[in-house]
Scaffold this motif. Structure first.
Motif, PDB file in Angstrom:
ATOM      1  N   UNK A  79      -7.878  18.250  -2.799  1.00 47.73           N
ATOM      2  CA  UNK A  79      -7.273  17.529  -3.911  1.00 47.73           C
ATOM      3  C   UNK A  79      -8.319  16.551  -4.417  1.00 47.73           C
ATOM      4  N   UNK A 137      -7.680   8.582  -8.154  1.00 45.16           N
ATOM      5  CA  UNK A 137      -7.053   8.273  -6.869  1.00 45.16           C
ATOM      6  C   UNK A 137      -8.070   7.709  -5.879  1.00 45.16           C
ATOM      7  N   UNK A 145      -8.717   4.242  -6.769  1.00 45.46           N
ATOM      8  CA  UNK A 145      -7.572   3.426  -6.362  1.00 45.46           C
ATOM      9  C   UNK A 145      -7.724   3.001  -4.900  1.00 45.46           C
ATOM     10  N   UNK A 146      -8.097   3.954  -4.065  1.00 47.16           N
ATOM     11  CA  UNK A 146      -8.273   3.685  -2.640  1.00 47.16           C
ATOM     12  C   UNK A 146      -9.431   2.710  -2.415  1.00 47.16           C
ATOM     13  N   UNK A 203       0.986  17.652  -8.442  1.00 47.31           N
ATOM     14  CA  UNK A 203       0.114  18.202  -7.419  1.00 47.31           C
ATOM     15  C   UNK A 203       0.134  19.722  -7.504  1.00 47.31           C
ATOM     16  N   UNK A 204      -0.272  20.210  -8.651  1.00 43.82           N
ATOM     17  CA  UNK A 204      -0.258  21.648  -8.874  1.00 43.82           C
ATOM     18  C   UNK A 204       1.116  22.181  -8.463  1.00 43.82           C
ATOM     19  N   UNK A 232      -7.532   5.016   7.802  1.00 47.80           N
ATOM     20  CA  UNK A 232      -8.714   4.237   7.443  1.00 47.80           C
ATOM     21  C   UNK A 232      -9.667   4.305   8.627  1.00 47.80           C
ATOM     22  N   UNK A 235       2.177   1.770  -3.356  1.00 48.02           N
ATOM     23  CA  UNK A 235       1.096   2.261  -4.214  1.00 48.02           C
ATOM     24  C   UNK A 235       1.004   3.784  -4.103  1.00 48.02           C
ATOM     25  N   UNK A 252       1.947   6.622  -6.850  1.00 44.87           N
ATOM     26  CA  UNK A 252       0.947   7.606  -7.260  1.00 44.87           C
ATOM     27  C   UNK A 252       1.519   9.024  -7.189  1.00 44.87           C
ATOM     28  N   UNK A 299       0.827  -1.213   0.000  1.00 46.30           N
ATOM     29  CA  UNK A 299       0.000   0.000   0.000  1.00 46.30           C
ATOM     30  C   UNK A 299       0.859   1.259   0.000  1.00 46.30           C
ATOM     31  N   UNK A 326      -9.397  13.991  -7.186  1.00 51.46           N
ATOM     32  CA  UNK A 326      -8.875  13.152  -8.246  1.00 51.46           C
ATOM     33  C   UNK A 326      -9.625  11.826  -8.180  1.00 51.46           C
TER      34      UNK A 326
END
Lengths: 142, 142
Positions: free
Chosen positions: B102, B107, B110-111, A120-121, A132, A110, A114, A107, B104
């Motif tokens: 943010x 993304x 993906x989560x 990211x601007x 979580x 991952x 990403x 994870x 997206x």
DNA sequence: TCGCAAATAATAACTATTGTTATTTAGAAA
DNA sequence: TTTCTAAATAACAATAGTTATTATTTGCGA
């Protein structure tokens, strides 16, 4: 972790070694998970009643600055300290407010992938915090 | 968002409609991003100096309970309110403490995929909070 | 229109954290 | 080892953000 290892951890970062710092860092290494400053204070007070709460706050903060600990703010707005420095996420139980580590290299990879693949601007990302949230299942045996 | 839409939003959730609630919800819909209770208070105080800070806190809280707003705690431990309910993440600037949305979809998907494909011990995950932390790049023109 | 539960204003209280200051101490230098 | 000094500590005051209390007011269903 023994006294010498704890002492090294403190002095290696250029911090003065004191009894208070030893006791506080040992408490953190031994603690179950993510204690608050007050929990650390309660823990050490049993054997060291003269160490003040202010010192606990200040000491934890210098450990964070030195990179020995991490700090984060929980869902209630309370600071929590973490002796685990490797990238990891957290599980948060909305019922009990318990915070548990969630360590999963796949994870974390991952996420890293990403970040590197996306822009990211005008932000330079150097850290990512994932929580979580949900409920701890209580296994009911009928 | 006009008065009628705001009023509906309040009454649809079974909440009593009051002037204070109208003003506070309108402020949130119009606000730049993630205001604190005090920021909302300051904003509405210009035109409504009699609305008290306590009312702002209580009202925001009832909106959160009713599912009209979301609330989260920022890196400083301060509560922030969010009128956007769709899944999204946050960018946090360690310099300025600015919090930016943010959004997206890829993304978030993906989560979601990760959550459905993995087991989280005895946790039932129903929400995920992601904060990308870093620094806002200031473009320097030489 | 009336009645009442819910909402509000005013303000007190609370909690987690930070700031202040006098005293003590670790550790470098002599 | 002793001396010196900056840093650390204990005690406590102060602050910020939030919640609790209470008397008063108000929305809204009967």
């Amino acid at each position: 972790m023994n006294r010498i290892a704890v002492k090294d951890k403190i002095t290696n970062k250029g911090l003065k070694f004191t009894h208070q710092r030893m006791v506080i860092l040992k408490a953190l290494e031994a603690s179950v998970a993510h204690p608050t400053a007050e929990q650390v204070f309660d823990l050490i007070s049993i054997d060291n009643p003269s160490i003040s709460l202010g010192t606990v706050y200040k000491t934890l903060d210098s450990f964070v600055h030195a990179g020995i600990l991490r700090k984060f703010i929980d869902q209630k707005g309370v600071m929590r300290f973490d002796a685990i420095l490797e990238a990891h996420s957290h599980l948060y139980c909305k019922d009990t407010h318990e915070i548990r580590d969630y360590r999963n290299e796949a994870f974390e990879q991952l996420l890293k992938d990403f970040i590197s693949k996306n822009n990211f601007e005008d932000f330079e990302i150097d850290e990512i915090s994932v929580v979580f949230k949900g409920f701890k299942k209580t296994e009911t045996i009928i």
